[in-house]
Enzyme design. Structure first.
Site, mmCIF file in Angstrom:
data_model
loop_
_atom_site.group_PDB
_atom_site.id
_atom_site.type_symbol
_atom_site.label_atom_id
_atom_site.label_comp_id
_atom_site.label_asym_id
_atom_site.label_seq_id
_atom_site.Cartn_x
_atom_site.Cartn_y
_atom_site.Cartn_z
ATOM 1 N N SER A 105 -2.848 -33.225 8.713
ATOM 2 C CA SER A 105 -3.454 -32.706 7.487
ATOM 3 C C SER A 105 -4.765 -33.435 7.212
ATOM 4 O O SER A 105 -5.654 -33.475 8.058
ATOM 5 C CB SER A 105 -2.454 -32.825 6.331
ATOM 6 O OG SER A 105 -2.897 -32.095 5.211
ATOM 7 N N GLU A 158 2.099 -22.768 7.098
ATOM 8 C CA GLU A 158 1.534 -23.971 6.480
ATOM 9 C C GLU A 158 1.552 -23.873 4.951
ATOM 10 O O GLU A 158 1.986 -24.787 4.243
ATOM 11 C CB GLU A 158 0.071 -24.168 6.924
ATOM 12 C CG GLU A 158 -0.140 -24.414 8.401
ATOM 13 C CD GLU A 158 -0.052 -25.875 8.803
ATOM 14 O OE1 GLU A 158 0.383 -26.705 7.983
ATOM 15 O OE2 GLU A 158 -0.416 -26.180 9.946
ATOM 16 N N HIS A 199 3.898 -26.609 6.151
ATOM 17 C CA HIS A 199 3.065 -27.797 6.345
ATOM 18 C C HIS A 199 3.946 -29.042 6.276
ATOM 19 O O HIS A 199 4.806 -29.148 5.411
ATOM 20 C CB HIS A 199 2.024 -27.812 5.222
ATOM 21 C CG HIS A 199 0.902 -28.768 5.392
ATOM 22 N ND1 HIS A 199 0.039 -28.739 6.462
ATOM 23 C CD2 HIS A 199 0.474 -29.798 4.601
ATOM 24 C CE1 HIS A 199 -0.870 -29.694 6.320
ATOM 25 N NE2 HIS A 199 -0.627 -30.355 5.205
#
Length: 516
Positions: free
Chosen positions: A202, A324, A423
């Protein structure tokens, strides 16, 4: 913290800065809270990281140090169950090292940069512990802290390099200092300073790419692993960011930059929540704090960093999760009630009003049974993660250094399946350390046999890539690089399979928007 054994004497290393005494944890030599830069306190707040002055005597390195100041809620969030816990302190520029032995074996080194939306996380979170990589891969693992939130991403004057000495992107100066520390010191911990892989997830993957393309890191990084980089973020220049800086100063109750500098860090963190509220837009991932492309500390968008100069020769593994955006939107009742009209309007902001209904229909077709909320989350996943990551793969596909691409597809049954393959879900699989994630609600209900088999496959692939630049190993199907003709992408699911052009529908839809 892992079990500490008392039978073996604690490991000791002598560095230019001074002597360190670590601990033996389950047979590994571990050194915690090792300073890599001077504490960024007082006059050094918002300034570039400075060398640590060193210490006399033997410094105890057996316990974690404070994490970077950040917002904290007891009990954490409903997905991860928290991503950073006290103690917090501005004196946080430390790193942790896991090694099979502090000897002269020159093992490959893996440096981990945590994510957290530029506002949370720590290099000492148990989920990011390096013991599995050190033990299973015979690697030296380094996890770093760096300044985040307002202290890392929001200098009072926007980092214009005025007489204050403050710069844009203090976070990046921290990471550069940590990387140079590794280069100069890791041989004392049994690591090879010429064999460094940097990995991040990320925001940490954005950092990893920024580091790889930075002139001050030239020649230091051999490989990078980019897990779910939000390369679709629109990063501001200093002029565009100034409005945000001024809004934050107002929220902190400071009339001038000087007043902001005088505030204690808890007051600075307390004002960060207000900036979330000010910068929220419907249908967009909230990011009140961002890297600033100022042309000096950060020359270009990190999405472009691995396509230029020496960085174009760095080995790259890049991937994303299938859903995600479900991380931030899948459990939100407001978004669950989104209408077709609202989502079509949001699509129009990217594709234009004329094309929006057709694009909505394309997303609907790609995911049978998807309602407006599902179309929206797939759009956000594509815009922020999947399509720009594929863009890097495409740009390198015809070069001498194509990337290895993957998509993580295993959905979690938690919350009646509303998160899908969200995610962050790949993280415990990459580290293969589920016992360190027992607090995380998003792992509830995963079948242990499926979970553990996939984790073993992924963990071994990451180790192979760090060691050789090729993630293949005998326990999984053949994984080819992402080439111009095949576009091979490994799909990590209950059954692991290599697909050609797995992201093709998303890629073509967004290429058409850009007129390619």
């Amino acid at each position: 913290m892992a079990h500490t054994e008392n039978r073996t004497p604690p490991p000791v290393v002598d560095l230019p800065a001074g002597r360190l005494r670590g601990a033996i944890e389950d047979g590994l030599s571990v050194f915690r809270a090792v300073p890599y830069a001077a504490p960024p306190v007082g006059d050094l707040r918002w300034r570039p990281a400075r060398p640590h002055p060193g210490w006399s005597g033997t410094r105890d390195a057996s316990a974690d140090g404070p994490s970077a100041p950040q917002m904290y809620v007891e009990g954490g969030d409903p997905v991860l169950g928290g991503h950073g816990s006290p103690p917090f302190d501005e004196d946080c520029l430390t790193l942790n090292v896991w090694t099979p032995a502090a000897d002269d074996a020159r093992r490959p080194v893996l440096v981990w940069i945590h994510g957290g939306g530029f506002v949370s996380g720590s290099g000492s979170l148990p989920g990011y512990g390096g013991e599995t990589f050190a033990r299973d891969g015979d690697l030296v693992f380094v996890g770093i802290n760096y300044r985040i939130g307002p202290l890392g991403y929001l200098p009072p004057e926007g980092g214009d390099g005025d007489e204050s000495g403050e710069v844009a992107n203090p976070w990046l100066s921290d990471q550069l200092a940590a990387l140079h520390w590794v280069k100069e010191n890791i041989a004392s911990f049994g690591g090879d300073p010429d064999h460094i892989t940097v990995a991040g997830q990320s925001g940490g993957a954005v950092s990893t790419a920024a580091l790889a393309g930075h002139p001050q890191a030239a020649g230091l990084i051999r490989r990078v692993i980019l897990q779910s980089p939000p390369f679709g973020l629109d990063l501001p220049d200093p002029d565009a960011y100034r409005e945000r800086t001024e809004a934050y100063r107002e929220l902190a109750g400071a009339k001038t930059a000087q007043e902001l500098r005088a505030l204690a860090w808890p007051a600075l963190i307390g004002a960060a929540g207000g900036l979330f509220a000010r910068t929220m837009r419907w249908g967009y991932w909230p990011t009140p704090f961002l890297p600033v492309v100022d042309g000096e500390t950060l020359e270009r968008h990190p999405a472009q960093a691995l396509l230029h100069g020496a960085a174009a020769g760095i080995d790259v593994m890049i991937g994303w999760t299938r859903e995600e955006a479900n991380f931030g939107f899948g459990l939100d009742e407001g978004y669950a009630a989104a209408t077709r009209e609202e989502v079509t309007d949001r699509i129009a902001e990217t594709f234009g009003a004329e094309a929006a209904p057709e694009v909505y229909a394309a997303y609907e077709t790609a995911r049978p049974g998807a309602g407006p909320a599902g179309v929206l989350t797939d759009l956000i996943t594509d815009e922020l993660f999947r399509v720009p990551s594929v863009g890097l793969a495409e740009a390198r596909a015809g070069s001498q250094h194509p990337v290895w691409a993957y998509q993580f597809d295993l959905p979690t049954p938690a919350y009646e399946g509303r998160l899908g393959a969200a995610h962050c879900l790949e993280l415990p699989f990459v580290f293969d350390n589920f016992e360190q994630w027992s607090h995380a609600p998003f792992l509830a209900g995963l079948a242990p046999a499926v979970r553990d088999g996939l984790a073993r496959t992924m963990h071994r692939a990451w180790i192979a890539f760090v060691r050789t630049g090729d993630p293949n190993h005998p326990g999984m199907p053949q994984w080819q690089p992402y080439g111009a003709q095949t576009r091979t992408t490994m799909r990590f699911d209950s059954v692991v399979t290599a697909f050609d052009d797995l992201a093709g529908p998303s890629r073509r839809l967004h290429e058409a928007r850009r007129g390619q």
